[in-house]
Write an enzyme that holds these catalytic residues in place. Structure first.
Site, PDB file in Angstrom:
ATOM      1  N   ASN A   1       1.619 -45.356 112.711  1.00 34.12           N
ATOM      2  CA  ASN A   1       0.580 -44.316 112.755  1.00 34.12           C
ATOM      3  C   ASN A   1       0.437 -43.613 114.094  1.00 34.12           C
ATOM      4  OD1 ASN A   1      -0.608 -46.532 113.933  1.00 34.12           O
ATOM      5  ND2 ASN A   1      -2.578 -46.271 112.921  1.00 34.12           N
ATOM      6  N   TYR A   2       0.823 -44.307 115.179  1.00 36.22           N
ATOM      7  CA  TYR A   2       0.929 -43.642 116.485  1.00 36.22           C
ATOM      8  C   TYR A   2       2.292 -44.028 117.053  1.00 36.22           C
ATOM      9  CZ  TYR A   2      -4.061 -42.465 116.688  1.00 36.22           C
ATOM     10  OH  TYR A   2      -5.316 -41.943 116.458  1.00 36.22           O
TER      11      TYR A   2
ATOM     12  N   ASP B   1      11.990 -61.480 112.163  1.00 33.96           N
ATOM     13  CA  ASP B   1      11.987 -62.907 112.521  1.00 33.96           C
ATOM     14  C   ASP B   1      12.989 -63.197 113.646  1.00 33.96           C
ATOM     15  OD1 ASP B   1      10.101 -63.305 110.649  1.00 33.96           O
ATOM     16  OD2 ASP B   1      11.338 -64.500 109.275  1.00 33.96           O
TER      17      ASP B   1
ATOM     18  N   GLU C   1      -2.885 -56.350 117.988  1.00 35.90           N
ATOM     19  CA  GLU C   1      -3.903 -55.388 117.551  1.00 35.90           C
ATOM     20  C   GLU C   1      -3.660 -55.157 116.069  1.00 35.90           C
ATOM     21  OE1 GLU C   1      -5.486 -54.801 121.455  1.00 35.90           O
ATOM     22  OE2 GLU C   1      -6.284 -54.514 119.429  1.00 35.90           O
TER      23      GLU C   1
ATOM     24  N   CYS D   1      -6.331 -47.828 112.438  1.00 35.05           N
ATOM     25  CA  CYS D   1      -7.006 -49.129 112.388  1.00 35.05           C
ATOM     26  C   CYS D   1      -8.473 -48.959 112.716  1.00 35.05           C
ATOM     27  CB  CYS D   1      -6.348 -50.100 113.345  1.00 35.05           C
ATOM     28  SG  CYS D   1      -6.380 -49.545 115.022  1.00 35.05           S
ATOM     29  N   THR D   2      -8.789 -47.984 113.580  1.00 35.78           N
ATOM     30  CA  THR D   2     -10.176 -47.791 114.004  1.00 35.78           C
ATOM     31  C   THR D   2     -10.936 -46.814 113.110  1.00 35.78           C
ATOM     32  OG1 THR D   2      -9.364 -46.110 115.515  1.00 35.78           O
ATOM     33  CG2 THR D   2      -9.845 -48.268 116.477  1.00 35.78           C
TER      34      THR D   2
ATOM     35  N   GLU E   1      -9.023 -52.907 103.398  1.00 42.09           N
ATOM     36  CA  GLU E   1      -8.712 -51.762 104.257  1.00 42.09           C
ATOM     37  C   GLU E   1      -7.907 -50.742 103.460  1.00 42.09           C
ATOM     38  OE1 GLU E   1      -5.949 -52.799 107.355  1.00 42.09           O
ATOM     39  OE2 GLU E   1      -6.946 -51.468 108.762  1.00 42.09           O
TER      40      GLU E   1
HETATM   41  N1  LIG Z   1      -5.236 -52.548 115.314  1.00 40.59           N
HETATM   42  C1  LIG Z   1      -4.425 -51.545 115.501  1.00 40.59           C
HETATM   43  O1  LIG Z   1      -4.320 -51.027 116.602  1.00 40.59           O
HETATM   44  C2  LIG Z   1      -3.603 -51.030 114.374  1.00 40.59           C
HETATM   45  C3  LIG Z   1      -3.495 -51.683 113.199  1.00 40.59           C
HETATM   46  N2  LIG Z   1      -2.732 -51.182 112.205  1.00 40.59           N
HETATM   47  C4  LIG Z   1      -2.688 -51.898 110.952  1.00 40.59           C
HETATM   48  O2  LIG Z   1      -1.356 -51.879 110.481  1.00 40.59           O
HETATM   49  C5  LIG Z   1      -1.287 -51.689 109.083  1.00 40.59           C
HETATM   50  C6  LIG Z   1      -0.385 -50.557 108.715  1.00 40.59           C
HETATM   51  O3  LIG Z   1       0.608 -50.328 109.674  1.00 40.59           O
HETATM   52  P1  LIG Z   1       2.112 -50.696 109.395  1.00 40.59           P
HETATM   53  O4  LIG Z   1       2.960 -49.999 110.397  1.00 40.59           O
HETATM   54  O5  LIG Z   1       2.432 -50.468 107.967  1.00 40.59           O
HETATM   55  O6  LIG Z   1       2.053 -52.244 109.696  1.00 40.59           O
HETATM   56  P2  LIG Z   1       3.181 -53.344 109.552  1.00 40.59           P
HETATM   57  O7  LIG Z   1       2.543 -54.592 109.983  1.00 40.59           O
HETATM   58  O8  LIG Z   1       3.847 -53.303 108.248  1.00 40.59           O
HETATM   59  O9  LIG Z   1       4.299 -52.886 110.595  1.00 40.59           O
HETATM   60  C7  LIG Z   1       4.063 -52.794 111.972  1.00 40.59           C
HETATM   61  C8  LIG Z   1       5.355 -53.034 112.714  1.00 40.59           C
HETATM   62  O10 LIG Z   1       5.817 -54.357 112.477  1.00 40.59           O
HETATM   63  C9  LIG Z   1       7.136 -54.337 111.981  1.00 40.59           C
HETATM   64  N3  LIG Z   1       7.321 -55.470 111.102  1.00 40.59           N
HETATM   65  C10 LIG Z   1       7.163 -55.543 109.766  1.00 40.59           C
HETATM   66  N4  LIG Z   1       7.410 -56.794 109.342  1.00 40.59           N
HETATM   67  C11 LIG Z   1       7.729 -57.531 110.428  1.00 40.59           C
HETATM   68  C12 LIG Z   1       8.083 -58.884 110.647  1.00 40.59           C
HETATM   69  N5  LIG Z   1       8.157 -59.756 109.654  1.00 40.59           N
HETATM   70  N6  LIG Z   1       8.355 -59.289 111.898  1.00 40.59           N
HETATM   71  C13 LIG Z   1       8.280 -58.418 112.918  1.00 40.59           C
HETATM   72  N7  LIG Z   1       7.960 -57.118 112.782  1.00 40.59           N
HETATM   73  C14 LIG Z   1       7.666 -56.686 111.552  1.00 40.59           C
HETATM   74  C15 LIG Z   1       7.260 -52.997 111.303  1.00 40.59           C
HETATM   75  O11 LIG Z   1       8.607 -52.639 111.144  1.00 40.59           O
HETATM   76  P3  LIG Z   1       9.069 -51.713 109.901  1.00 40.59           P
HETATM   77  O12 LIG Z   1       8.429 -50.394 110.119  1.00 40.59           O
HETATM   78  O13 LIG Z   1      10.535 -51.703 110.023  1.00 40.59           O
HETATM   79  O14 LIG Z   1       8.573 -52.394 108.662  1.00 40.59           O
HETATM   80  C16 LIG Z   1       6.507 -52.121 112.301  1.00 40.59           C
HETATM   81  O15 LIG Z   1       7.318 -51.875 113.410  1.00 40.59           O
HETATM   82  C17 LIG Z   1      -2.717 -51.501 108.673  1.00 40.59           C
HETATM   83  O16 LIG Z   1      -3.165 -52.712 108.150  1.00 40.59           O
HETATM   84  C18 LIG Z   1      -3.473 -51.204 109.950  1.00 40.59           C
HETATM   85  O17 LIG Z   1      -4.781 -51.614 109.990  1.00 40.59           O
HETATM   86  C19 LIG Z   1      -2.003 -50.079 112.343  1.00 40.59           C
HETATM   87  C20 LIG Z   1      -2.062 -49.387 113.494  1.00 40.59           C
HETATM   88  C21 LIG Z   1      -2.877 -49.801 114.596  1.00 40.59           C
HETATM   89  O1  LIG Z   2      -3.720 -47.839 115.558  1.00 39.97           O
HETATM   90  C1  LIG Z   2      -4.733 -47.244 115.512  1.00 39.97           C
HETATM   91  O2  LIG Z   2      -5.170 -46.846 114.463  1.00 39.97           O
HETATM   92  C2  LIG Z   2      -5.226 -46.870 116.826  1.00 39.97           C
HETATM   93  O3  LIG Z   2      -5.024 -47.852 117.763  1.00 39.97           O
HETATM   94  C3  LIG Z   2      -6.523 -46.207 116.845  1.00 39.97           C
HETATM   95  O4  LIG Z   2      -6.485 -45.284 117.843  1.00 39.97           O
HETATM   96  P1  LIG Z   2      -7.534 -44.095 117.825  1.00 39.97           P
HETATM   97  O5  LIG Z   2      -8.871 -44.726 117.737  1.00 39.97           O
HETATM   98  O6  LIG Z   2      -7.306 -43.386 119.105  1.00 39.97           O
HETATM   99  O7  LIG Z   2      -7.221 -43.273 116.631  1.00 39.97           O
END
Ligand SMILES: NC(=O)C1=CN([C@@H]2O[C@H](COP(=O)(O)OP(=O)(O)OC[C@H]3O[C@@H](n4cnc5c(N)ncnc54)[C@H](OP(=O)(O)O)[C@@H]3O)[C@@H](O)[C@H]2O)C=CC1
Ligand SMILES: O=C(O)[C@H](O)COP(=O)(O)O
Length: 483
Positions: free
Chosen positions: A163-164, A224, A259, A293-294, A386
């Site tokens: 997402n970012y 992994d 995060e 996420c936020t 979510e």
């Molecule tokens: N707290 C925060 O700052 C944020 C939280 N999120 C959360 O993330 C979710 C959606 O984002 P999304 O990108 O789909 O999240 P994912 O957890 O699916 O993926 C995040 C990253 O992890 C990689 N990944 C996936 N599976 C594995 C694994 N088994 N081991 C290591 N790396 C892995 C992905 O690779 P690949 O793309 O190749 O699958 C990607 O680079 C939502 O639940 C959201 O809330 C999202 C953004 C910010």
């Molecule tokens: O991953 C996310 O969604 C971000 O860390 C949130 O960032 P933002 O509050 O600046 O959108």
């Protein structure tokens, strides 16, 4: 000066040991645009041996980099920030194409990232240790001093979400480099084209060979291998809670910053400025189509203010434009079919549970019109799960205690907003909320990026935000002098 042109299809390679390389077997992942469905580029799908090579290169380069003066590390980062910003249009266009973020926000993300890197460079030269004298402890010896310095952890594994794709990658890579670490960068697959373009600007800025290595490939395939690799000294991950928690179980004693997901509530009391609350909540819930996420993911409003707030929210939600990222629409197609189908399930279940749909409820493939639900029950899944999409449930509450209870009953604890004109009430509620940050009279959000950003419970572990990130990539090293 090189500028990156906007090509139709980008066949990108990975930076391994200082060279841009194709992978050995030629296995590639083709990426399509979440919006148009067209193929927009491809990246290598690395195998285990290539991951080993990346980690080996990073280990080698780190030793020299650790000895590089701080002011030289700072200069590298400043040059990187400038190169990135020079390419904001081209890189912003690729972000727009690969994650369907509206064009203006995609370009803003590039600028925000350059600013983050500059601030990190400035702050990084001020990370110092301390000196302790033995006689400051009761009965301690006067001639004993402890020099507590901060040293890098070694090789940092930076795993970013879609997402970012720039900002949440650079917010790991820049502080890791500034504090003398090397990096293995695993971009989100959908986000890896712009991630690689950002690495091209870093290389042009003078990145030493092997210091940052890019490992593309599906997380489900190489995740992994990366996470359990014995050459990794720290993991910084942003993404889903399920992915992050299972990663923590596998990684053992490797330090981590996680995060993860959130279910941020906006608590609205009857004395709130409801125009302001409606504006902040709409922006907080629906920007980037709720894929943050936020994002505000539920509204907990006192019954007395509910009718008026819902009317104001409805007006604002209906004013959001729905369409293509290149037309700068507010609501754009979701990242993939899986996310879209999950959202559809949540919407259907909420309707079946008897909530009132106050806005249009329309879907065209991955593109949803924004949905505002009123009278949502805490028995509904949407009160707790979510959506990562443009839907906002309003739950009416009888008093502050009920709002706090529903807020805290969540498995998540990222942020929360409280809207009230009484600062004492705001403080009282903030003290009760089990979250990383509370925003008083404002939407939940991470920035400005030097603020600490953290989640509790299933929302994360550790803290990001410029200075906090810099510290997270170092550890104390103590040298005791006995005179
Ligand atoms: N707290 C925060 O700052 C944020 C939280 N999120 C959360 O993330 C979710 C959606 O984002 P999304 O990108 O789909 O999240 P994912 O957890 O699916 O993926 C995040 C990253 O992890 C990689 N990944 C996936 N599976 C594995 C694994 N088994 N081991 C290591 N790396 C892995 C992905 O690779 P690949 O793309 O190749 O699958 C990607 O680079 C939502 O639940 C959201 O809330 C999202 C953004 C910010
Ligand atoms: O991953 C996310 O969604 C971000 O860390 C949130 O960032 P933002 O509050 O600046 O959108």
């Amino acid at each position: 000066m090189t500028t990156h042109s906007v090509e139709a299809f980008r066949q990108k390679n990975v930076l391994l040991g200082g060279e841009w390389q194709e992978n050995e077997q030629g296995n590639r992942i083709t990426l399509d645009s979440p919006s148009s469905g067209e193929d927009i580029g491809s990246v290598p799908a690395l195998n285990e041996a290539e991951v080993d090579k990346a980690v080996e290169a990073a280990r080698g380069a780190q030793k020299q980099w650790q000895k590089t003066p701080l002011h030289e590390r700072k200069q590298l980062l400043l040059r990187w920030a400038d190169k990135l910003e020079e390419n904001k249009e081209a890189i912003g266009t690729v972000i727009m194409q690969e994650v369907a973020k509206k064009k203006s926000s995609a370009v803003d993300e590039v600028v925000r990232t350059a600013d983050f890197i500059r601030h990190t460079a400035e702050e990084g030269v001020r990370i110092n240790g301390e000196l302790l004298t033995g006689d400051s402890y009761n009965g301690g010896p006067a001639g004993k001093t402890a020099q507590v310095s901060r040293v890098p952890l070694g090789v940092v594994l930076a795993i970013a979400p879609f997402n970012y794709p720039l900002n949440l990658s650079a917010s790991k890579i820049a502080p890791a480099l500034m504090t003398g670490n090397s990096v293995i960068f695993k971009p989100a697959t959908q986000g890896s084209l712009s991630g690689i373009m950002m690495m091209e600007t870093l290389e042009e800025a003078g990145l030493p060979k092997g210091l940052v290595n890019v490992t593309t490939g599906r997380g489900s395939e190489i995740g992994d291998v990366l996470v359990t690799h014995d050459g990794i000294d720290q993991i910084s991950f942003t993404g889903g809670s399920g992915t992050g928690i299972s990663m923590a179980e596998k990684a053992g004693m490797v330090p981590m910053v996680l995060e993860l997901g959130g279910k941020d509530p906006a608590i609205v009391l009857e004395d709130a400025d409801l125009d302001k609350a409606a504006k902040e909540i709409t922006g907080g819930a629906f920007s980037y189509s709720g894929q943050r996420c936020t994002a505000i993911k539920r509204v907990l409003v006192k019954e007395e203010a509910a009718d008026e707030l819902v009317a104001k929210l409805k007006e604002k939600v209906e004013a959001l434009s729905v369409g293509k990222p290149e037309d700068d629409a507010d609501i754009t197609p979701l990242i993939n079919d899986k996310g879209a189908d999950y959202l559809q399930g949540l919407i259907d279940d909420t309707i079946a549970d008897g909530a009132e749909v106050t806005t249009e409820n329309k879907r065209d493939g991955r593109l949803f019109s924004p949905v505002l639900f009123d009278h949502v029950s805490t028995e509904s899944r949407i009160a707790w799960e979510e959506p990562f999409g443009p839907v906002l449930p309003v739950i009416r509450v009888k008093d502050e205690d009920e709002a706090v209870k529903i807020a805290n009953d969540s498995e998540y604890g990222l942020q929360a907003s409280v809207f009230t004109q009484d600062i004492n009430t705001a403080h009282r509620i903030a003290d009760e909320l089990e979250v990383g940050s509370v925003q008083v009279n404002g939407k939940t959000s991470r920035g400005p990026d030097h603020f600490p950003f953290l989640g509790v419970k299933n929302s994360g572990m550790g803290v990001q935000g410029v200075r906090y990130s810099l510290l997270s990539y170092t550890r104390e090293k103590v040298t005791v002098i006995n005179q």
